[in-house]
Design a protein around this motif. Structure first.
Motif, mmCIF file in Angstrom:
data_model
loop_
_atom_site.group_PDB
_atom_site.id
_atom_site.type_symbol
_atom_site.label_atom_id
_atom_site.label_comp_id
_atom_site.label_asym_id
_atom_site.label_seq_id
_atom_site.Cartn_x
_atom_site.Cartn_y
_atom_site.Cartn_z
ATOM 1 N N PHE A 55 0.851 -1.188 0.000
ATOM 2 C CA PHE A 55 0.000 0.000 0.000
ATOM 3 C C PHE A 55 0.885 1.235 0.000
ATOM 4 O O PHE A 55 1.884 1.289 0.711
ATOM 5 N N HIS A 56 0.497 2.228 -0.794
ATOM 6 C CA HIS A 56 1.221 3.502 -0.876
ATOM 7 C C HIS A 56 0.186 4.617 -0.759
ATOM 8 O O HIS A 56 -0.820 4.602 -1.470
ATOM 9 N N GLY A 57 0.436 5.567 0.121
ATOM 10 C CA GLY A 57 -0.492 6.683 0.252
ATOM 11 C C GLY A 57 0.119 7.844 0.997
ATOM 12 O O GLY A 57 1.002 7.676 1.832
ATOM 13 N N SER A 58 -0.374 9.032 0.696
ATOM 14 C CA SER A 58 0.129 10.233 1.362
ATOM 15 C C SER A 58 -0.746 10.620 2.551
ATOM 16 O O SER A 58 -0.331 11.394 3.398
ATOM 17 N N ASN A 59 -1.932 10.074 2.622
ATOM 18 C CA ASN A 59 -2.866 10.376 3.701
ATOM 19 C C ASN A 59 -3.002 9.138 4.586
ATOM 20 O O ASN A 59 -3.496 8.098 4.142
ATOM 21 N N LEU A 60 -2.560 9.220 5.830
ATOM 22 C CA LEU A 60 -2.581 8.060 6.718
ATOM 23 C C LEU A 60 -3.991 7.551 6.990
ATOM 24 O O LEU A 60 -4.204 6.347 7.133
ATOM 25 N N SER A 61 -4.942 8.440 7.034
ATOM 26 C CA SER A 61 -6.321 8.021 7.265
ATOM 27 C C SER A 61 -6.840 7.170 6.111
ATOM 28 O O SER A 61 -7.471 6.127 6.322
ATOM 29 N N SER A 62 -6.564 7.586 4.887
ATOM 30 C CA SER A 62 -6.975 6.811 3.714
ATOM 31 C C SER A 62 -6.227 5.485 3.647
ATOM 32 O O SER A 62 -6.796 4.462 3.266
ATOM 33 N N LEU A 63 -4.964 5.504 4.020
ATOM 34 C CA LEU A 63 -4.168 4.283 4.037
ATOM 35 C C LEU A 63 -4.753 3.287 5.045
ATOM 36 O O LEU A 63 -4.908 2.104 4.736
ATOM 37 N N ARG A 64 -5.093 3.772 6.220
ATOM 38 C CA ARG A 64 -5.703 2.920 7.248
ATOM 39 C C ARG A 64 -7.029 2.336 6.757
ATOM 40 O O ARG A 64 -7.308 1.150 6.930
ATOM 41 N N THR A 65 -7.845 3.159 6.106
ATOM 42 C CA THR A 65 -9.125 2.697 5.582
ATOM 43 C C THR A 65 -8.915 1.607 4.532
ATOM 44 O O THR A 65 -9.623 0.594 4.520
ATOM 45 N N SER A 66 -7.941 1.781 3.653
ATOM 46 C CA SER A 66 -7.651 0.789 2.617
ATOM 47 C C SER A 66 -7.190 -0.531 3.218
ATOM 48 O O SER A 66 -7.608 -1.605 2.786
ATOM 49 N N VAL A 67 -6.321 -0.456 4.218
ATOM 50 C CA VAL A 67 -5.815 -1.671 4.860
ATOM 51 C C VAL A 67 -6.938 -2.385 5.619
ATOM 52 O O VAL A 67 -7.050 -3.612 5.554
ATOM 53 N N ASN A 68 -7.784 -1.629 6.308
ATOM 54 C CA ASN A 68 -8.923 -2.243 7.002
ATOM 55 C C ASN A 68 -9.855 -2.936 6.020
ATOM 56 O O ASN A 68 -10.321 -4.059 6.272
ATOM 57 N N SER A 69 -10.129 -2.298 4.898
ATOM 58 C CA SER A 69 -10.977 -2.890 3.872
ATOM 59 C C SER A 69 -10.339 -4.154 3.302
ATOM 60 O O SER A 69 -11.023 -5.161 3.059
ATOM 61 N N PHE A 70 -9.038 -4.127 3.098
ATOM 62 C CA PHE A 70 -8.287 -5.282 2.606
ATOM 63 C C PHE A 70 -8.474 -6.475 3.543
ATOM 64 O O PHE A 70 -8.804 -7.582 3.102
ATOM 65 N N PHE A 71 -8.290 -6.250 4.842
ATOM 66 C CA PHE A 71 -8.437 -7.349 5.797
ATOM 67 C C PHE A 71 -9.899 -7.785 5.946
ATOM 68 O O PHE A 71 -10.176 -8.973 6.119
ATOM 69 N N ASP A 72 -10.832 -6.854 5.867
ATOM 70 C CA ASP A 72 -12.253 -7.233 5.885
ATOM 71 C C ASP A 72 -12.582 -8.143 4.709
ATOM 72 O O ASP A 72 -13.294 -9.148 4.864
ATOM 73 N N ASN A 73 -12.072 -7.808 3.538
ATOM 74 C CA ASN A 73 -12.318 -8.630 2.353
ATOM 75 C C ASN A 73 -11.678 -10.008 2.479
ATOM 76 O O ASN A 73 -12.289 -11.019 2.117
ATOM 77 N N ILE A 74 -10.457 -10.067 2.986
ATOM 78 C CA ILE A 74 -9.801 -11.365 3.189
ATOM 79 C C ILE A 74 -10.609 -12.210 4.165
ATOM 80 O O ILE A 74 -10.822 -13.407 3.944
ATOM 81 N N HIS A 75 -11.088 -11.594 5.215
ATOM 82 C CA HIS A 75 -11.893 -12.312 6.204
ATOM 83 C C HIS A 75 -13.161 -12.874 5.554
ATOM 84 O O HIS A 75 -13.513 -14.040 5.763
ATOM 85 N N LEU A 76 -13.839 -12.067 4.762
ATOM 86 C CA LEU A 76 -15.054 -12.504 4.080
ATOM 87 C C LEU A 76 -14.770 -13.644 3.097
ATOM 88 O O LEU A 76 -15.501 -14.640 3.049
ATOM 89 N N ILE A 77 -13.695 -13.531 2.337
ATOM 90 C CA ILE A 77 -13.342 -14.563 1.356
ATOM 91 C C ILE A 77 -13.010 -15.876 2.056
ATOM 92 O O ILE A 77 -13.481 -16.944 1.649
ATOM 93 N N THR A 78 -12.207 -15.815 3.110
ATOM 94 C CA THR A 78 -11.822 -17.051 3.798
ATOM 95 C C THR A 78 -13.010 -17.680 4.525
ATOM 96 O O THR A 78 -13.115 -18.900 4.587
ATOM 97 N N GLU A 79 -13.919 -16.858 5.050
ATOM 98 C CA GLU A 79 -15.136 -17.415 5.652
ATOM 99 C C GLU A 79 -15.989 -18.122 4.603
ATOM 100 O O GLU A 79 -16.557 -19.180 4.863
ATOM 101 N N THR A 80 -16.071 -17.541 3.415
ATOM 102 C CA THR A 80 -16.833 -18.156 2.326
ATOM 103 C C THR A 80 -16.203 -19.482 1.923
ATOM 104 O O THR A 80 -16.905 -20.478 1.718
ATOM 105 N N ILE A 81 -14.886 -19.531 1.830
ATOM 106 C CA ILE A 81 -14.200 -20.779 1.489
ATOM 107 C C ILE A 81 -14.466 -21.834 2.561
ATOM 108 O O ILE A 81 -14.723 -22.998 2.246
#
Length: 95
Positions: free
Chosen positions: A55-81
């Motif tokens: 992840f690359h970003g100049s705004n830490l808040s946006s970076l945090r939001t992107s990383v949280n979304s990334f982990f939420d998606n991984i959690h959803l995908i692995t639960e589905t599997i």
């Protein structure tokens, strides 16, 4: 995490139980691009049973939001599997 020229970079390595599950997660997340207005970029790399996200970003808040979304998606995908079971084929060739 590093910061150069006001751009913060965060590298995350996520291991999975096998390379096939990692491949399913990679292909599912690959189509989910970061919004341009957020100012964060995400690069995904698949190495065996590991998914590497940069992840690359100049705004830490946006970076945090992107990383949280990334982990939420991984959690959803692995639960589905877990719910429907492991992939039956050795590779995904539906492209």
């Amino acid at each position: 995490m590093s910061s150069i020229d006001n751009v913060t970079t965060l590298d995350i390595e996520v291991p999975f139980e096998n390379s096939r599950v990692a491949e399913v997660v990679y292909h599912t997340l690959q189509v989910d691009t970061e919004p341009k207005r957020g100012g964060t970029r995400k690069n995904l790399v698949l190495e065996g049973n590991k998914l590497i996200a940069k992840f690359h970003g100049s705004n830490l808040s946006s970076l945090r939001t992107s990383v949280n979304s990334f982990f939420d998606n991984i959690h959803l995908i692995t639960e589905t599997i877990q719910l429907v079971g492991q992939p039956l084929s050795e590779s995904y060739s539906h492209f």
